[in-house]
Design an enzyme around this catalytic site. Structure first.
Site, PDB file in Angstrom:
ATOM      1  N   ASP A   1      18.840   9.819  28.430  1.00  0.00           N
ATOM      2  CA  ASP A   1      18.518  10.588  27.229  1.00  0.00           C
ATOM      3  C   ASP A   1      19.137  11.995  27.369  1.00  0.00           C
ATOM      4  OD1 ASP A   1      17.202  11.091  24.814  1.00  0.00           O
ATOM      5  OD2 ASP A   1      15.367  11.779  25.815  1.00  0.00           O
ATOM      6  N   HIS A   2      19.872  12.421  26.373  1.00  0.00           N
ATOM      7  CA  HIS A   2      20.463  13.771  26.345  1.00  0.00           C
ATOM      8  C   HIS A   2      21.329  14.109  27.556  1.00  0.00           C
ATOM      9  CE1 HIS A   2      18.394  15.041  22.712  1.00  0.00           C
ATOM     10  NE2 HIS A   2      17.310  14.458  23.171  1.00  0.00           N
TER      11      HIS A   2
ATOM     12  N   ASP B   1      25.182  14.104  24.779  1.00  0.00           N
ATOM     13  CA  ASP B   1      24.723  15.013  23.721  1.00  0.00           C
ATOM     14  C   ASP B   1      25.615  16.261  23.696  1.00  0.00           C
ATOM     15  OD1 ASP B   1      23.502  16.682  21.982  1.00  0.00           O
ATOM     16  OD2 ASP B   1      21.524  16.636  22.939  1.00  0.00           O
TER      17      ASP B   1
ATOM     18  N   HIS C   1      12.206  18.087  18.596  1.00  0.00           N
ATOM     19  CA  HIS C   1      11.500  17.687  19.824  1.00  0.00           C
ATOM     20  C   HIS C   1      10.161  18.410  19.989  1.00  0.00           C
ATOM     21  CE1 HIS C   1      15.752  16.640  21.013  1.00  0.00           C
ATOM     22  NE2 HIS C   1      15.092  15.519  21.214  1.00  0.00           N
TER      23      HIS C   1
ATOM     24  N   SER D   1       8.092  11.782  17.540  1.00  0.00           N
ATOM     25  CA  SER D   1       6.655  11.649  17.814  1.00  0.00           C
ATOM     26  C   SER D   1       5.869  12.091  16.584  1.00  0.00           C
ATOM     27  CB  SER D   1       6.257  12.514  19.022  1.00  0.00           C
ATOM     28  OG  SER D   1       6.566  11.824  20.208  1.00  0.00           O
TER      29      SER D   1
ATOM     30  N   ASN E   1      13.123   7.646  19.025  1.00  0.00           N
ATOM     31  CA  ASN E   1      12.764   8.245  20.320  1.00  0.00           C
ATOM     32  C   ASN E   1      11.366   8.854  20.296  1.00  0.00           C
ATOM     33  OD1 ASN E   1      15.406   7.690  20.934  1.00  0.00           O
ATOM     34  ND2 ASN E   1      15.905   9.768  21.611  1.00  0.00           N
TER      35      ASN E   1
ATOM     36  N   ASP F   1       8.580  10.596  22.974  1.00  0.00           N
ATOM     37  CA  ASP F   1       8.202  11.107  24.288  1.00  0.00           C
ATOM     38  C   ASP F   1       6.883  11.875  24.194  1.00  0.00           C
ATOM     39  OD1 ASP F   1       8.036  12.083  26.837  1.00  0.00           O
ATOM     40  OD2 ASP F   1       9.890  13.219  26.806  1.00  0.00           O
TER      41      ASP F   1
HETATM   42  P1  13P Z   1       9.546  13.772  20.745  1.00  0.00           P
HETATM   43  O1  13P Z   1       9.396  15.096  21.412  1.00  0.00           O
HETATM   44  O2  13P Z   1       9.267  13.865  19.281  1.00  0.00           O
HETATM   45  O3  13P Z   1       8.717  12.700  21.377  1.00  0.00           O
HETATM   46  O4  13P Z   1      11.081  13.325  20.871  1.00  0.00           O
HETATM   47  C1  13P Z   1      11.551  12.694  22.021  1.00  0.00           C
HETATM   48  C2  13P Z   1      13.031  12.566  22.046  1.00  0.00           C
HETATM   49  O5  13P Z   1      13.732  12.745  21.065  1.00  0.00           O
HETATM   50  C3  13P Z   1      13.645  12.211  23.323  1.00  0.00           C
HETATM   51  O6  13P Z   1      15.033  12.262  23.274  1.00  0.00           O
HETATM   52  O1  G3H Z   2      14.285  15.028  24.184  1.00  0.00           O
HETATM   53  C1  G3H Z   2      13.810  15.330  25.254  1.00  0.00           C
HETATM   54  C2  G3H Z   2      12.809  14.445  25.887  1.00  0.00           C
HETATM   55  O2  G3H Z   2      11.540  14.630  25.312  1.00  0.00           O
HETATM   56  C3  G3H Z   2      12.800  14.660  27.369  1.00  0.00           C
HETATM   57  O3  G3H Z   2      12.258  15.872  27.695  1.00  0.00           O
HETATM   58  O4  G3H Z   2      13.862  17.023  29.215  1.00  0.00           O
HETATM   59  O5  G3H Z   2      11.398  17.527  29.271  1.00  0.00           O
HETATM   60  O6  G3H Z   2      12.263  15.364  30.151  1.00  0.00           O
HETATM   61  P1  G3H Z   2      12.466  16.496  29.187  1.00  0.00           P
HETATM   62 ZN    ZN Z   3      15.844  13.722  21.968  1.00  0.00          ZN
END
Ligand code: 13P
Ligand code: G3H
Ligand code: ZN
Length: 332
Positions: free
Chosen positions: A94-95, A116, A190, A237, A277, A279
């Site tokens: 992710d990212h 990204d 996010h 989310s 997505n 998280d």
């Molecule tokens: P949320 O913070 O809305 O859960 O998004 C997670 C996300 O986009 C991870 O890449």
């Molecule tokens: O988009 C980001 C995800 O929620 C991951 O977050 O970089 O804190 O692990 P993190």
């Molecule tokens: Zn994200």
């Protein structure tokens, strides 16, 4: 070098094609801990859903890269043990922010990566994404790229709008990068604070914040430009109010946290959006359960005692998303 195929993982190609055709979305749940991984696998198996387990750079640093590789392999074997002979599990970065990180993940068993470059100038975003695609495709690893910048809570609405994906760029971007899916910006962001109170209205009955709607007009324009092409929504989310209330009741402080209403995600899932997505909702579910447990059982100190209800609460949330929001149940 280990191929994801040896670990029993799959890439996103087939599952996205089916999801776009079938009008549902694949859940992409972030994980950092064993309990999150267990809850994701249990939920996916019980609902017969394909699933993307994704890790950020921070998660990989937290857990350790080698441990993540074995956790993913463990997730596949665990799914089989739970009665799913052919699980469809993707291990996704992710990212990813550099070519080197993406390459390292591909070399260590990831079946999908996100590069990204959304904060880079357009041509640099294309060049970086293409470099990752060229490497990833040699190993049958799928690549998500991003066009448009997700708003931060500090942004004013006007500047957030100016970061939305420009539909007129998506054909050129997807063709020149060769990416397999495209993350777009249509108003999600996010974290647990996706909108400021000033950006929302208040429900007169409940007093709760009602966020502005996502830019479905932009999504539909993108769909027209790229028919059948897999679109990804980050920052999706919903920030369930009951979890926020529990956290606040047991000593937390999350005033005016607000997410994306589930009806809007349900609508998006029926479109070309085929990966959503999530998280923060997992973090909230885990934290709420732990805070409650420890407040009610102040003498307990065995982590298994409070991580068990946390795992249960996350599993309940994952199942709810799969069945009632994304519609990916019974798609194996
Ligand atoms: P949320 O913070 O809305 O859960 O998004 C997670 C996300 O986009 C991870 O890449
Ligand atoms: O988009 C980001 C995800 O929620 C991951 O977050 O970089 O804190 O692990 P993190
Ligand atoms: Zn994200």
């Amino acid at each position: 070098m280990v191929s994801y195929k040896e670990l029993g993982l799959v890439n996103t190609k087939e599952m996205f094609a089916k999801a776009v055709k079938g009008g549902y979305a694949i859940p992409a749940f972030n994980f950092n801990t064993m309990e999150q991984m267990q809850a994701i696998v249990q939920a996916a198996v019980e609902t017969k859903s394909p699933v993307i387990m994704q890790v950020s750079k921070g998660a990989r640093n937290y857990a350790n890269a080698t441990i993540i590789r074995y956790m993913a392999q463990g997730a596949v074997e665990y799914a089989k043990e739970l009665g799913c002979p052919n699980p469809q599990i993707v291990l996704h970065l992710d990212h990813g922010d550099t070519f080197e990180l993406c390459k390292d993940c591909i070399d260590m068993g990831f079946s999908s990566v996100m590069i990204d470059g959304s904060s880079l100038p357009y041509e640099e975003n294309i060049a970086l994404a293409k470099k990752v695609v060229d490497y990833a495709h040699k190993y049958d690893v799928t690549v998500e790229a991003e066009l448009g910048v997700l708003a931060g809570v500090e942004d004013e609405v006007s500047s957030a709008v100016s970061h939305y994906t420009k539909p007129e760029e998506v054909i050129d971007f997807s063709q020149r990068t060769g990416c397999d899916s495209l993350a777009i910006s249509i108003g999600t962001s996010h974290g647990a604070y996706k909108f400021t109170p000033a950006q929302c209205t208040r429900d007169p009955k409940t007093g709760k914040l009602v966020p502005p709607p996502l830019a479905f007009d932009i999504l539909h324009e993108i769909e027209k430009k790229l028919p059948g092409f897999p679109i990804v929504l980050h920052g999706s989310s919903s920030v369930p109010q009951d979890e926020v209330d529990t956290i606040n009741k047991y000593g937390g402080k999350l005033p005016d946290a607000v997410g994306i209403p589930e009806e809007q995600l349900r609508e998006a899932s029926k479109s070309a959006v085929c990966k959503i997505n999530i998280d923060s909702d997992s973090r909230l579910a885990m934290t709420a359960a732990i805070r409650k447990y420890l407040a009610e059982n102040p003498s307990h100190f065995d982590p298994r005692q409070y991580l068990k209800p946390a795992r249960e609460n996350m599993k309940k949330m994952y199942i709810h998303k799969i069945v009632n929001v994304l519609g990916s149940n019974d798609k194996l």
